[in-house]
Design a protein around this motif. Sequence first.
Motif, PDB file in Angstrom:
ATOM      1  N   ARG A 107     -14.463 -12.392   4.920  1.00 33.90           N
ATOM      2  CA  ARG A 107     -13.500 -13.368   4.422  1.00 33.90           C
ATOM      3  C   ARG A 107     -14.162 -14.741   4.442  1.00 33.90           C
ATOM      4  O   ARG A 107     -14.836 -15.083   5.403  1.00 33.90           O
ATOM      5  CB  ARG A 107     -12.280 -13.468   5.358  1.00 33.90           C
ATOM      6  N   GLY A 143      -7.538  -1.970   3.454  1.00 24.67           N
ATOM      7  CA  GLY A 143      -6.889  -3.041   4.198  1.00 24.67           C
ATOM      8  C   GLY A 143      -7.835  -3.807   5.090  1.00 24.67           C
ATOM      9  O   GLY A 143      -7.555  -4.941   5.453  1.00 24.67           O
ATOM     10  N   ALA A 144      -8.934  -3.189   5.484  1.00 17.90           N
ATOM     11  CA  ALA A 144      -9.917  -3.875   6.320  1.00 17.90           C
ATOM     12  C   ALA A 144     -11.272  -3.182   6.142  1.00 17.90           C
ATOM     13  O   ALA A 144     -11.341  -2.054   5.636  1.00 17.90           O
ATOM     14  CB  ALA A 144      -9.490  -3.841   7.782  1.00 17.90           C
ATOM     15  N   ARG A 145     -12.318  -3.860   6.567  1.00 18.77           N
ATOM     16  CA  ARG A 145     -13.672  -3.342   6.341  1.00 18.77           C
ATOM     17  C   ARG A 145     -13.972  -2.149   7.236  1.00 18.77           C
ATOM     18  O   ARG A 145     -13.487  -2.051   8.345  1.00 18.77           O
ATOM     19  CB  ARG A 145     -14.701  -4.435   6.564  1.00 18.77           C
ATOM     20  N   VAL A 199      -9.956   2.071  -0.601  1.00 19.38           N
ATOM     21  CA  VAL A 199      -9.049   1.223  -1.358  1.00 19.38           C
ATOM     22  C   VAL A 199      -9.228  -0.216  -0.917  1.00 19.38           C
ATOM     23  O   VAL A 199      -9.168  -0.526   0.270  1.00 19.38           O
ATOM     24  CB  VAL A 199      -7.581   1.640  -1.117  1.00 19.38           C
ATOM     25  N   GLY A 215      -7.225  -3.599  -1.576  1.00 23.04           N
ATOM     26  CA  GLY A 215      -5.972  -3.992  -2.197  1.00 23.04           C
ATOM     27  C   GLY A 215      -5.439  -5.261  -1.596  1.00 23.04           C
ATOM     28  O   GLY A 215      -5.918  -5.739  -0.567  1.00 23.04           O
ATOM     29  N   MET A 216      -4.436  -5.801  -2.259  1.00 21.21           N
ATOM     30  CA  MET A 216      -3.790  -7.012  -1.763  1.00 21.21           C
ATOM     31  C   MET A 216      -2.392  -7.062  -2.361  1.00 21.21           C
ATOM     32  O   MET A 216      -2.169  -6.591  -3.477  1.00 21.21           O
ATOM     33  CB  MET A 216      -4.590  -8.238  -2.194  1.00 21.21           C
ATOM     34  N   ALA A 217      -1.469  -7.619  -1.602  1.00 22.15           N
ATOM     35  CA  ALA A 217      -0.107  -7.714  -2.111  1.00 22.15           C
ATOM     36  C   ALA A 217      -0.071  -8.542  -3.398  1.00 22.15           C
ATOM     37  O   ALA A 217       0.819  -8.377  -4.232  1.00 22.15           O
ATOM     38  CB  ALA A 217       0.793  -8.342  -1.043  1.00 22.15           C
ATOM     39  N   PHE A 223       0.848  -1.201   0.000  1.00 18.89           N
ATOM     40  CA  PHE A 223       0.000   0.000   0.000  1.00 18.89           C
ATOM     41  C   PHE A 223       0.882   1.249   0.000  1.00 18.89           C
ATOM     42  O   PHE A 223       0.663   2.184  -0.789  1.00 18.89           O
ATOM     43  CB  PHE A 223      -0.892  -0.035   1.259  1.00 18.89           C
ATOM     44  N   LYS A 232      -4.199  -4.513  11.202  1.00 17.86           N
ATOM     45  CA  LYS A 232      -5.480  -5.222  11.064  1.00 17.86           C
ATOM     46  C   LYS A 232      -5.730  -6.016  12.338  1.00 17.86           C
ATOM     47  O   LYS A 232      -4.782  -6.413  13.018  1.00 17.86           O
ATOM     48  CB  LYS A 232      -5.419  -6.186   9.887  1.00 17.86           C
ATOM     49  N   ASP A 292     -11.952 -13.607  -0.392  1.00 22.01           N
ATOM     50  CA  ASP A 292     -12.802 -12.533   0.119  1.00 22.01           C
ATOM     51  C   ASP A 292     -14.230 -12.731  -0.371  1.00 22.01           C
ATOM     52  O   ASP A 292     -14.458 -13.076  -1.533  1.00 22.01           O
ATOM     53  CB  ASP A 292     -12.292 -11.166  -0.363  1.00 22.01           C
TER      54      ASP A 292
HETATM   55  C1  OOB Z   1      -3.756  -4.920   1.788  1.00 26.28           C
HETATM   56  O1  OOB Z   1      -3.030  -5.988   1.357  1.00 26.28           O
HETATM   57  P1  OOB Z   1      -2.794  -7.363   2.129  1.00 26.28           P
HETATM   58  O2  OOB Z   1      -2.138  -8.253   1.142  1.00 26.28           O
HETATM   59  O3  OOB Z   1      -2.103  -7.104   3.417  1.00 26.28           O
HETATM   60  O4  OOB Z   1      -4.236  -7.922   2.506  1.00 26.28           O
HETATM   61  C2  OOB Z   1      -5.187  -8.248   1.500  1.00 26.28           C
HETATM   62  C3  OOB Z   1      -6.514  -8.585   2.141  1.00 26.28           C
HETATM   63  C4  OOB Z   1      -7.639  -8.718   1.146  1.00 26.28           C
HETATM   64  O5  OOB Z   1      -7.668  -9.994   0.557  1.00 26.28           O
HETATM   65  C5  OOB Z   1      -8.830  -8.455   2.042  1.00 26.28           C
HETATM   66  O6  OOB Z   1      -9.131  -9.597   2.808  1.00 26.28           O
HETATM   67  C6  OOB Z   1      -8.347  -7.389   2.972  1.00 26.28           C
HETATM   68  O7  OOB Z   1      -6.928  -7.531   3.023  1.00 26.28           O
HETATM   69  N1  OOB Z   1      -8.691  -6.041   2.502  1.00 26.28           N
HETATM   70  C7  OOB Z   1      -9.887  -5.440   2.716  1.00 26.28           C
HETATM   71  C8  OOB Z   1      -9.782  -4.157   2.131  1.00 26.28           C
HETATM   72  N2  OOB Z   1      -8.548  -4.025   1.591  1.00 26.28           N
HETATM   73  C9  OOB Z   1      -7.904  -5.179   1.832  1.00 26.28           C
HETATM   74  N3  OOB Z   1     -11.003  -5.874   3.311  1.00 26.28           N
HETATM   75  C10 OOB Z   1     -12.039  -5.015   3.357  1.00 26.28           C
HETATM   76  N4  OOB Z   1     -12.017  -3.777   2.833  1.00 26.28           N
HETATM   77  C11 OOB Z   1     -10.923  -3.293   2.215  1.00 26.28           C
HETATM   78  N5  OOB Z   1     -10.907  -2.063   1.694  1.00 26.28           N
HETATM   79  O8  OOB Z   1      -4.428  -4.937   2.799  1.00 26.28           O
HETATM   80  C12 OOB Z   1      -3.690  -3.723   0.911  1.00 26.28           C
HETATM   81  C13 OOB Z   1      -2.786  -3.672  -0.138  1.00 26.28           C
HETATM   82  C14 OOB Z   1      -2.737  -2.570  -0.957  1.00 26.28           C
HETATM   83  C15 OOB Z   1      -3.584  -1.506  -0.732  1.00 26.28           C
HETATM   84  C16 OOB Z   1      -4.475  -1.554   0.315  1.00 26.28           C
HETATM   85  C17 OOB Z   1      -4.539  -2.656   1.141  1.00 26.28           C
END
Ligand code: OOB
Length: 539
Positions: free
Chosen positions: A432, A311-313, A333, A335-337, A240, A523, A417
């Motif tokens: 999730r 990153g979270a809800r 946003v 996103g996910m890695a 992010f 998170k 997700d």
């Molecule tokens: C970001 O990346 P990660 O790889 O640490 O986590 C990804 C997971 C997603 O699969 C989802 O479960 C959750 O985090 N997530 C969200 C969310 N954004 C990510 N759940 C609910 N609402 C959202 N807006 O967390 C990440 C990477 C890049 C940018 C932003 C977040």
Amino acid sequence: MLAGCTPWPPDVAQRYREQGLWRGETLGTVLRDAARRYGSDTALIHGDRRISYAELDTWADRLAAGFLEHGVRADDRIVVQLPNVPEFVAISFALMRIGAKLVFSLPAHRETEISHLVELSGATGYVLPEEHRGFDHRETARKVLEDCDTLRSLFVLGAKDEGFVTVAELEAATADPRPLPEPDPSDVAFFLLSGGTTALPKLIPRTHDDYVYQAGRAAEVCELSAADTYLAVLPVAFNFAYGCPGVIGTLMTGGTAVLADTPNPLDCFPLIERHGVTVTAMVPSIVQLWLEAAEWSEDDLGSLRLLQVGGARMLRDFTARIAPTLGCSLQQVFGMAEGLLTFSRPDDPAESVLTTQGRPISDADELRIVDETGAALPAGAVGELITRGPYTLRGYYGVPEYNRRAFTDDGFYRTGDLARLTEAGELVIEGRIKEMIIRGGDKISAGEVEDHLLALDGIAAAAVIGVADPFLGERISAFIVADGPQRSLSDLKQAVHARGVADYKLPDAVRYVPELPLTPLGKVDKKALAASAASEQEG
Ligand code: OOB
């Protein structure tokens, strides 16, 4: 592409190139071009240090020469664990210019995680800070060196010490005037870590082509320009903050990236005022702190125009407070890695910005919502989000068995997700799949129960997990941070019941806690909650 990584199918790769999405440029050349265009402009700020584009570029070259002199070669995997300091950025470019593959580790990682990353990647080198937040990383490094056969070199940001090459020694190398062979843009630039909540992380190969595209496209959607100042609040090793658009997207557009030591508003608000920060990105738990601090802070946050949150809800009550309190626009946003990014846009209807995670940043992103059998569901229906596209991985590194389950036959990544798409094509994350509690055969989404709890008065934060139960298989255990009188379990059940919720979704147990445990990225740490529930059960 590095052995152990899954390339995109050739016809798909060719299409991405023809469409101009993959530009055939490495991240190293991106910095070179930026240095040519923005030379003496400030690229990075940390504390009292200011580093221009030209300085960053030559610094990266010097470091690259130093790494070569100390035995690092193309394709070597190097674990990099540094906090938000300019060296992080310079070292990452240096290693990428050599064609070495970085493995981004987080400052919070300790021996278990570092050994795991070294073994998983077969890393030969490890870059670490001497000390960070009172923890001496050299001790970890010595142990990991002893335990992991592939590891040969330890590079320390700090004082000279037996067994370590210092960053100062790397900088002292004399750069070979002959240009380095340019790495292949379609090859891996670095590995990001999966945010898996149940197991140790897996490695996500990100190529130059895919990441240059992602960061550039994210910068476009955020309308970044040379006039912007981006504040890196989250660890830069996190996708992010690194490239969504993050530091990389900022450098691509000629702006300035300010590196914050902590996400604490006491540190960050003065940085916003001092440097005229315009854009930043964070997870909801940090926004919460910022909202509270903004009530009493006297720092001038007027320069801030865009706050990316993901990153979270988040619930609508929460998102609705952000823009008015911080005096900037909110961008949701998802996103996910692993790749896919969805952003709400500046000109989206206000209600969409508050209640959805926006649309994919690329027209070439393919999103589907599917049921348990893999069949596509219509707009509005909730199912698993699966995706593929020009910056979404086709396989984790070195785990073919796992990849067979994590991807569909036609290359879609199964995100795990639960989501739906609105008629307008906006993504809404509902929870999730793995956070599905199966209670006596009924399936309950932890997220849904959390939403009901949060809707009640006197509840500041809530997390729900499934706890093993001899009769039900699992029962619903709620952890609550109260900001009002605490309800007994039966009162709580009644209050949720009164919201018109099926009885099987009511919590079976409640525990009031002063705060919820968080992962290094902020998170809610459900693993820690599960461990504490289990230890209580034993006791
Ligand atoms: C970001 O990346 P990660 O790889 O640490 O986590 C990804 C997971 C997603 O699969 C989802 O479960 C959750 O985090 N997530 C969200 C969310 N954004 C990510 N759940 C609910 N609402 C959202 N807006 O967390 C990440 C990477 C890049 C940018 C932003 C977040």
